[in-house]
Motif scaffolding. Structure first.
Motif, PDB file in Angstrom:
ATOM      1  N   THR A   8     -76.993   3.172  54.072  1.00 43.09           N
ATOM      2  CA  THR A   8     -77.130   4.428  53.300  1.00 43.09           C
ATOM      3  C   THR A   8     -77.271   5.746  52.807  1.00 43.09           C
ATOM      4  OG1 THR A   8     -76.021   4.721  51.097  1.00 43.09           O
ATOM      5  CG2 THR A   8     -78.042   3.740  51.074  1.00 43.09           C
ATOM      6  N   THR A   9     -77.160   6.991  52.396  1.00 40.60           N
ATOM      7  CA  THR A   9     -78.192   8.107  52.830  1.00 40.60           C
ATOM      8  C   THR A   9     -78.145   8.156  50.935  1.00 40.60           C
ATOM      9  OG1 THR A   9     -76.017   9.390  53.967  1.00 40.60           O
ATOM     10  CG2 THR A   9     -77.206  10.259  52.998  1.00 40.60           C
ATOM     11  N   ILE A  10     -79.305   8.673  50.552  1.00 39.31           N
ATOM     12  CA  ILE A  10     -80.114   8.568  49.596  1.00 39.31           C
ATOM     13  C   ILE A  10     -81.043   9.958  50.057  1.00 39.31           C
ATOM     14  CG2 ILE A  10     -82.466   8.038  48.368  1.00 39.31           C
ATOM     15  CD1 ILE A  10     -81.440   5.042  48.871  1.00 39.31           C
ATOM     16  N   ASN A  11     -80.247  10.590  48.744  1.00 41.68           N
ATOM     17  CA  ASN A  11     -81.328  12.265  49.060  1.00 41.68           C
ATOM     18  C   ASN A  11     -81.612  13.487  49.909  1.00 41.68           C
ATOM     19  OD1 ASN A  11     -82.280  11.246  46.185  1.00 41.68           O
ATOM     20  ND2 ASN A  11     -83.927  10.818  46.993  1.00 41.68           N
ATOM     21  N   GLY A  12     -80.033  13.034  50.541  1.00 36.46           N
ATOM     22  CA  GLY A  12     -80.065  13.220  52.347  1.00 36.46           C
ATOM     23  C   GLY A  12     -80.656  13.114  53.188  1.00 36.46           C
ATOM     24  N   VAL A  54     -73.911   9.314  42.330  1.00 39.22           N
ATOM     25  CA  VAL A  54     -73.586   8.186  43.399  1.00 39.22           C
ATOM     26  C   VAL A  54     -72.173   8.433  43.944  1.00 39.22           C
ATOM     27  CG1 VAL A  54     -72.004   5.963  44.023  1.00 39.22           C
ATOM     28  CG2 VAL A  54     -74.281   5.535  42.385  1.00 39.22           C
ATOM     29  N   ASP A  55     -72.446   9.612  45.382  1.00 42.85           N
ATOM     30  CA  ASP A  55     -71.798  10.156  44.994  1.00 42.85           C
ATOM     31  C   ASP A  55     -71.227  11.249  44.715  1.00 42.85           C
ATOM     32  OD1 ASP A  55     -70.727   9.243  47.601  1.00 42.85           O
ATOM     33  OD2 ASP A  55     -69.378   7.515  46.955  1.00 42.85           O
ATOM     34  N   GLY A  56     -71.703  11.783  44.078  1.00 38.47           N
ATOM     35  CA  GLY A  56     -72.185  12.475  42.622  1.00 38.47           C
ATOM     36  C   GLY A  56     -71.560  12.107  41.507  1.00 38.47           C
ATOM     37  N   HIS A  72     -72.681   5.239  51.304  1.00 40.42           N
ATOM     38  CA  HIS A  72     -72.308   6.890  50.290  1.00 40.42           C
ATOM     39  C   HIS A  72     -73.425   7.160  50.017  1.00 40.42           C
ATOM     40  CE1 HIS A  72     -68.788   4.711  48.135  1.00 40.42           C
ATOM     41  NE2 HIS A  72     -69.459   3.018  48.248  1.00 40.42           N
ATOM     42  N   GLU A  73     -73.690   8.302  48.980  1.00 39.96           N
ATOM     43  CA  GLU A  73     -74.704   9.288  49.128  1.00 39.96           C
ATOM     44  C   GLU A  73     -75.004   9.250  47.277  1.00 39.96           C
ATOM     45  OE1 GLU A  73     -77.099  12.241  49.597  1.00 39.96           O
ATOM     46  OE2 GLU A  73     -75.303  12.450  50.690  1.00 39.96           O
ATOM     47  N   ILE A  74     -76.584   8.314  47.827  1.00 36.40           N
ATOM     48  CA  ILE A  74     -77.086   8.851  45.977  1.00 36.40           C
ATOM     49  C   ILE A  74     -78.027   9.749  45.566  1.00 36.40           C
ATOM     50  CG2 ILE A  74     -78.870   6.260  45.707  1.00 36.40           C
ATOM     51  CD1 ILE A  74     -75.873   5.316  46.658  1.00 36.40           C
ATOM     52  N   GLY A  75     -77.837   9.645  44.633  1.00 35.52           N
ATOM     53  CA  GLY A  75     -79.355  10.744  44.854  1.00 35.52           C
ATOM     54  C   GLY A  75     -80.180  10.191  43.396  1.00 35.52           C
ATOM     55  N   THR A  76     -81.461  10.175  43.375  1.00 41.52           N
ATOM     56  CA  THR A  76     -82.168  10.080  42.226  1.00 41.52           C
ATOM     57  C   THR A  76     -82.909  10.828  42.365  1.00 41.52           C
ATOM     58  OG1 THR A  76     -84.154   9.137  43.927  1.00 41.52           O
ATOM     59  CG2 THR A  76     -82.417   7.569  43.697  1.00 41.52           C
ATOM     60  N   VAL A  77     -84.330  10.733  41.417  1.00 43.47           N
ATOM     61  CA  VAL A  77     -85.044  11.964  40.840  1.00 43.47           C
ATOM     62  C   VAL A  77     -86.072  12.063  41.835  1.00 43.47           C
ATOM     63  CG1 VAL A  77     -86.830  10.522  39.427  1.00 43.47           C
ATOM     64  CG2 VAL A  77     -86.147  12.217  38.364  1.00 43.47           C
ATOM     65  N   GLU A  78     -86.038  11.954  42.141  1.00 48.08           N
ATOM     66  CA  GLU A  78     -86.636  12.277  43.757  1.00 48.08           C
ATOM     67  C   GLU A  78     -86.409  13.196  44.755  1.00 48.08           C
ATOM     68  OE1 GLU A  78     -88.528   8.164  42.583  1.00 48.08           O
ATOM     69  OE2 GLU A  78     -86.646   8.566  43.044  1.00 48.08           O
TER      70      GLU A  78
END
Length: 158
Positions: A8-12, A54-56, A72-78
């Motif tokens: 997956t992709t996490i924070n780019g 998750v995907d925005g 999927h593209e995951i975004g976290t607070v980090e």
């Protein structure tokens, strides 16, 4: 371990991990990947402390299986701050003293950033509605709402 391989992709960043079928994304982030920003508040999707994108799309990581993150593209607070520069939502939360214990803050930051990406000019009612899934027992909500409104104004001016 006979787990599931996930790419997956996490924070780019492209991330590969192995998890058990029953592990939540929250467990994977915190226990396998060392990303402890998302907090476990309720484990039922009611508090928002574990919010990720998750995907925005804003998602409670306690309700998502780690195996579901594949592709999927995951975004976290980090991933909210850019290098040493805080995101305006983070800075305005500090400026407005809109945090106390900090348990809810990562989820609120992720949720507010997701709102401002979707709607850069929200009304106060829209901010309140969007953040309704993030429970805070310490601050009340007025300072949080003011901080998000102020961040929205700063982002529009930039």
């Amino acid at each position: 371990m006979s787990g599931i391989h996930v790419s997956t992709t996490i924070n780019g960043d492209q991330i590969d991990y192995v998890c058990e079928p029953e592990e939540t994304m929250l467990d994977v982030l915190r226990d396998r990947l060392g990303m402890t920003g998302a907090k476990e508040g309720c484990s039922t999707g009611d508090c928002g402390a574990c919010s990720i994108t998750v995907d925005g799309r804003l998602t409670c990581s306690c309700l998502m299986l780690g195996a579901e993150a594949g592709g999927h593209e995951i975004g976290t607070v980090e991933g909210v701050a850019q290098g040493n520069e805080l995101h305006p939502v983070q800075q305005k939360i500090l400026d407005h003293a809109a945090l106390q214990c900090g348990v809810c803050t990562p989820g609120i930051v992720v949720a507010a950033k997701a709102l401002l990406e979707k709607n850069p000019d929200p009304t106060e009612t829209e901010v309140r509605y969007w953040l309704a899934g993030n429970l805070c027992r310490c601050t009340g909500y007025d300072k949080i709402i003011r901080a998000v409104m102020d961040a929205a104004q700063e982002l529009r001016s930039a």
